[in-house]
Structures are given as C-alpha cells and as structure tokens.
Design an enzyme around this catalytic site. Structure first.
Site, PDB file in Angstrom:
ATOM      1  N   HIS A   1       0.814  -1.219   0.000  1.00 37.94           N
ATOM      2  CA  HIS A   1       0.000   0.000   0.000  1.00 37.94           C
ATOM      3  C   HIS A   1       0.846   1.268   0.000  1.00 37.94           C
ATOM      4  CE1 HIS A   1       0.388  -0.167   4.525  1.00 37.94           C
ATOM      5  NE2 HIS A   1       0.397   1.146   4.370  1.00 37.94           N
TER       6      HIS A   1
ATOM      7  N   ASP B   1       0.542  -7.615   1.616  1.00 41.86           N
ATOM      8  CA  ASP B   1       0.880  -6.201   1.698  1.00 41.86           C
ATOM      9  C   ASP B   1       2.395  -5.981   1.696  1.00 41.86           C
ATOM     10  OD1 ASP B   1       0.224  -3.506   1.697  1.00 41.86           O
ATOM     11  OD2 ASP B   1       0.222  -3.344   3.884  1.00 41.86           O
TER      12      ASP B   1
ATOM     13  N   GLY C   1       2.964   6.819   7.932  1.00 39.26           N
ATOM     14  CA  GLY C   1       4.357   7.061   7.547  1.00 39.26           C
ATOM     15  C   GLY C   1       5.280   5.971   8.038  1.00 39.26           C
ATOM     16  N   ASN C   2       4.880   5.255   9.105  1.00 40.27           N
ATOM     17  CA  ASN C   2       5.644   4.104   9.587  1.00 40.27           C
ATOM     18  C   ASN C   2       5.481   2.886   8.692  1.00 40.27           C
ATOM     19  OD1 ASN C   2       5.403   5.203  12.828  1.00 40.27           O
ATOM     20  ND2 ASN C   2       7.262   4.154  12.195  1.00 40.27           N
ATOM     21  N   SER C   3       4.429   2.852   7.887  1.00 36.33           N
ATOM     22  CA  SER C   3       4.166   1.683   7.049  1.00 36.33           C
ATOM     23  C   SER C   3       5.376   1.341   6.191  1.00 36.33           C
ATOM     24  CB  SER C   3       2.967   1.943   6.135  1.00 36.33           C
ATOM     25  OG  SER C   3       1.780   1.966   6.867  1.00 36.33           O
TER      26      SER C   3
ATOM     27  N   LEU D   1      -4.070 -25.451   0.129  1.00 34.57           N
ATOM     28  CA  LEU D   1      -4.475 -26.750   0.659  1.00 34.57           C
ATOM     29  C   LEU D   1      -5.641 -27.319  -0.132  1.00 34.57           C
ATOM     30  CD1 LEU D   1      -4.039 -28.838   2.909  1.00 34.57           C
ATOM     31  CD2 LEU D   1      -5.560 -27.479   4.367  1.00 34.57           C
ATOM     32  N   GLY D   2      -6.600 -26.461  -0.467  1.00 36.10           N
ATOM     33  CA  GLY D   2      -7.752 -26.890  -1.258  1.00 36.10           C
ATOM     34  C   GLY D   2      -8.968 -27.238  -0.435  1.00 36.10           C
ATOM     35  N   VAL D   3      -9.251 -26.410   0.604  1.00 39.54           N
ATOM     36  CA  VAL D   3     -10.461 -26.622   1.394  1.00 39.54           C
ATOM     37  C   VAL D   3     -11.151 -25.291   1.628  1.00 39.54           C
ATOM     38  CG1 VAL D   3      -9.528 -28.638   2.591  1.00 39.54           C
ATOM     39  CG2 VAL D   3      -9.260 -26.376   3.628  1.00 39.54           C
TER      40      VAL D   3
END
Length: 505
Positions: free
Chosen positions: A134, A164, A243-245, A300-302
């Site tokens: 982001h 992210d 701003g920390n992101s 996994l497929g569930v």
C-alpha cells in the site's frame, strides 16, 4: 546487588513510560547457519540471541539496535495521480445527452509533490528494499531517500497485495542493510523497536513489546485489495503512525522480525496497537518476487470455518442447522476438486489442528502455515475425524491445480496487465451508442491497467485501435505483443480516454 538494581531501575521506568512504542525483527536462518548469501540479501546467525528484559537492561538498552537500524530504514515517496496525464477525448454524457461534466476533478498535484509517503527497509547492500504494497500502490514514480538524505529513483520489482509486501530496487552498492531474523522464535513480551518515518518525522525510533502473535485483523481482504489474504500479524504496543508503514520492527540486536503495516485506531493515528508482517513471511515473498517475478503460493484446497470465531460458528449453525462447538481448529466445510487435500483424503467435517509442527488455533494460523509454502511443497496435516486424530501428507497445489512453480513467462495476458474482462450486453451497447466494449473486473492494484487509472467496471472499447468484445479478444491482441499498448476506455462518468503502457514481459 544494590548496584545492579540501580542499573535496572531506569530501564524499568522506560518500559513503563514507553511501553506503547515498539516493533521487532528476526533473522530468518537456521541455528546452525553462519552467513547465508542468497544473492540479493544476506542474513547472519542471531536466532539464539533475542534479548529479554535483563539482557536489554544490562546491555546498551536500545542504542545499539537504533544505530544499526536507522541507516537501513528509508523514506519512500510515492508520486501518483490517477488522472495525471489524462486528456478527455469527449464526455460521453455530454455527447449523447448534452449534460455538463458531473464530477469536476480537483486540480492535480504538481509532479514534484508526492501523493503519499511511507517507509522501507534495505535488505541487501546492492539496493533491494522491502516495504508495504500500500506504500507503493499506484505510483508513477518512486523516490527513496536514505537517512543521510541521499535520494534515488527506485524500480518496483514486484508486489503482493495478499501480504501487503513490495520489493523495490535502487542502483547502488555498499548500502547499510538489516538481517532477517526468524519470526517463529519471537515471544510475547519481548522488547522491540519500531523504526520509520511517521508523520513526516524522519528516522523515528519507538520502543515497546510484542503484545500478541498471529493476529488476523481483516484489513487486507476487508479493503478488497487481496484475493487470498494472509494475515498473521505480530502485534506490538510500540507507537507507529501514518508514515511508519513499510518500516522495520526489530529486536534489541537490530535484527528484522517484521515489516510495520497497520494500526488499530478509530481516528487514523496511534491508539495503542500496531501490526507487522512477520519477517519469515516477508522474506519468502521477496524471495519469490526476486527469483520468479511473482509470488508462489501453495493452497491446501479446502473451504473452512474458524472454530475460534464465535460469531462465524453461530451463523454456520443457524444456516446449516448444525451444532458445532467453538474451540481451536479449522472445520472443513468443503474439499476442492483436484486439490492436494482431496488427493490426501481429507473430507468435509474434518477439523484441522496442526500443519507440520505448528498448532492451528484459528484461520490466521492456517493461512500463514500453508500460504508461506510453494506449490509442490508437502506438509503433514493433523486433523480430528469422528473423535480420532489422523495425519495425512498433502502436496500443495496452486489455484490452477498445478504442483510446479510459475514464472512471469507462464502468465496469461490478464495476469500480466492486471485485469479480467467481461462482455457487455447488446442492450447496453445500444443504450449507450457503443459498437464494442468489455467491462473490467478484478483490476489489480499496482497492475498496468490500474496505473493508467482503470478500476473495476470501467468499459474498455478498443485495444491498440481494435474493438474488443470479450476477454478472448484482449488475450488474442496482446498474447505475443511487445512494446506500447493503447487502451481506449470509458470511466464511471462516461468520459472516454485513451491511455497507454508498455506490455510487461
């Protein structure tokens, strides 16, 4: 003893006063590993050196970690403007209905003013930088500014909205960088530092503890930007703000244990808790992007139900007239055809309790344990069936049912340009005087279509001057195309634009 108490007391006070200000970092390597050079970032042995209270207090407190971390944390300036460079050929509403523009756009920002700012962490001496998706989303240009104020224009190597995470590259050698630590080894209560550039305050260091692990807060899927989000955040009470992101969460040794990503707040500013992507997951993502050009994710497929979520269990019981009890584990509601789970014999009503040696308490645990694997990887799934504990070996597949990894060369046109296309009805074409057109769907943030201002439900009329009426038309026109691509499209206010991009390889 008295002298030791005097030494410890100031740190205890610091812990009380600034207990709301920290993130941590972990070196992702095995205990018996020395220095491992992967070709684009390195990690040094430090898994066994996490500092508890006494270690931090009797050492140099957080000064050493701050000195190590600050030079490796950068400011990222995102220059983007969705309407930048757009010149309307005509307003379709005015053309057909003689109506004025119904959505006057605000004046564009000058090109030299960023539309957003965040942080990033240098992870190799040759200029690879990890940040949040982001932070870089929609950028026309990305500028990286080091703590010494030296500036670079960065190349966006790749992004992953599902975690992210993004990977950038600047052309430089000998840069300061941080080691990845093993985030599986972090402990609740451990001291951490958050380093970034909050509210325009460069090179800010805050301290606190790890408040919790494996937090799923619904921010990635909830914003509609991730199709298969992986949320198993490290939670901290270190102070982080806008701003920390993309900045660093490190331990008292200055090793990277997480990438700061989000805060829990009612007003958009720090109110007590922040969240970081664990370093093990972040490292896997950037390794995939660097090596393959895209993220390799095993499934996994569930379809499943989180038994730890009281509300979900209650809704499921009401809808299907069942009597499931809340608790730990993942209840299988459906097994996908041709999936690894089906091949291994898993069934509806099985309750998954462990993946390899990792206990599965909730959905966040499962998504991290499986989502951090690649297609073709095998995992041991422990589950309960009719009161019996069973274990099956599952070979994970991708969403297309393949067990092999894919490179960018294997991508479809839609995957490369970041959008799917649905046909327009003949009635719609007649009503709006269009001879051709497809509706954009699943437009990926950061993809080529998004970069030129296209979002879901816009109408693409032509590609490279030729009419399109189906996804197959778009695929055929661009399948072997190299160079510039021209897209003629209609926005939500009926205005027609022509914009372009260079076809990705």
């Amino acid at each position: 003893m008295k002298n030791i108490f005097k030494k410890l007391l100031p740190y205890a006070v610091v812990g009380v006063v600034s207990g709301a200000t920290t993130f941590g970092a972990i070196n992702y390597i095995k205990n018996d590993a020395a220095v491992v050079d992967t070709g684009y970032f390195s990690s040094a042995k430090s898994d066994v050196s996490f500092a508890g209270f006494n270690q931090a207090a009797l050492g140099e407190d957080f000064v050493k970690a701050a000195k190590t971390t600050v030079p490796a944390v950068v400011t990222i300036k995102n220059y983007s403007n969705r309407s930048a460079g757009r010149s309307s050929e005509q307003d379709i509403f005015d053309y057909f209905f003689r109506q004025p523009d119904r959505n006057p756009r605000s004046q564009q920002k000058p090109d030299n003013i960023p539309s957003g700012m965040g942080s990033g962490v240098i992870i190799s001496p040759d200029g690879y930088i990890i940040s949040n998706n982001h932070v870089v989303a929609g950028a026309n240009k990305l500028e990286v500014v080091l703590s010494n104020k030296k500036s670079y224009i960065a190349t966006l190597v790749g992004t992953d909205p599902n975690t992210d995470i993004s990977l950038l590259k600047v052309e430089e050698k000998g840069l300061p960088y941080l080691n990845f630590a093993n985030s599986d080894n972090v402990e609740v209560g451990q001291w951490v530092l958050a380093v970034g550039n909050p509210l325009g305050l460069n090179s800010t260091v805050t301290a606190g503890i790890i408040s919790a692990k494996g937090r799923g807060i619904g921010i990635l899927g909830g914003q509609g930007k991730a199709s298969n989000p992986i949320e198993s955040f490290i939670q901290t009470d270190a102070a982080i703000n806008p701003g920390n992101s993309g900045g660093a969460l490190v331990n008292p040794n200055g090793d990277l244990i997480g990438i700061n990503s989000a805060i829990s707040s009612t007003n958009g500013y720090y109110q007590g808790y922040g969240f970081a992507v664990p370093s093990n997951l972040a490292r896997k993502i950037v390794e995939d992007i660097k090596k393959y050009g895209l993220v390799q994710r095993g499934f996994l497929g569930v379809n499943s139900l989180d038994l730890s979520n009281d509300q979900q269990v209650a809704q499921y019981n009401q809808q299907f007239k069942t009597n499931l009890k809340t608790g730990n584990g993942i209840y299988v509601t459906e097994v996908t055809a041709n999936s690894g789970a089906e091949d291994a014999g898993l069934r509806k009503a099985d309750v998954i309790t462990k993946v390899d040696n990792t206990a599965i308490s909730d959905f966040a645990d499962l998504t991290l344990a499986v989502g951090s694997k690649r297609p073709g990887d095998a995992v041991n799934i422990t589950y309960q069936r009719n009161g019996r504990e069973m274990v099956s070996r599952v070979v994970l597949k991708d969403q297309r049912g393949n067990t092999s990894v894919r490179t960018r060369a294997d991508l479809t046109v839609s995957e490369k340009i970041g959008a799917d296309f649905a046909p327009l009805s003949d009635r719609f074409k007649t009503d709006y005087g269009l001879n051709s057109g497809v509706v954009t769907k699943n437009v990926q943030e950061g993809g080529e279509m998004a970069k030129i201002g296209i979002v879901d439900n816009y109408i693409v009329i032509e590609v490279n001057g030729k009419p399109v009426n189906s996804q197959k038309d778009v695929e055929n026109l661009l399948k072997n195309h190299r160079g510039n691509v021209q897209i003629k499209f209609v926005d939500e206010y009926g205005r027609i634009y022509t914009k372009g991009f260079v076809m990705p390889n």
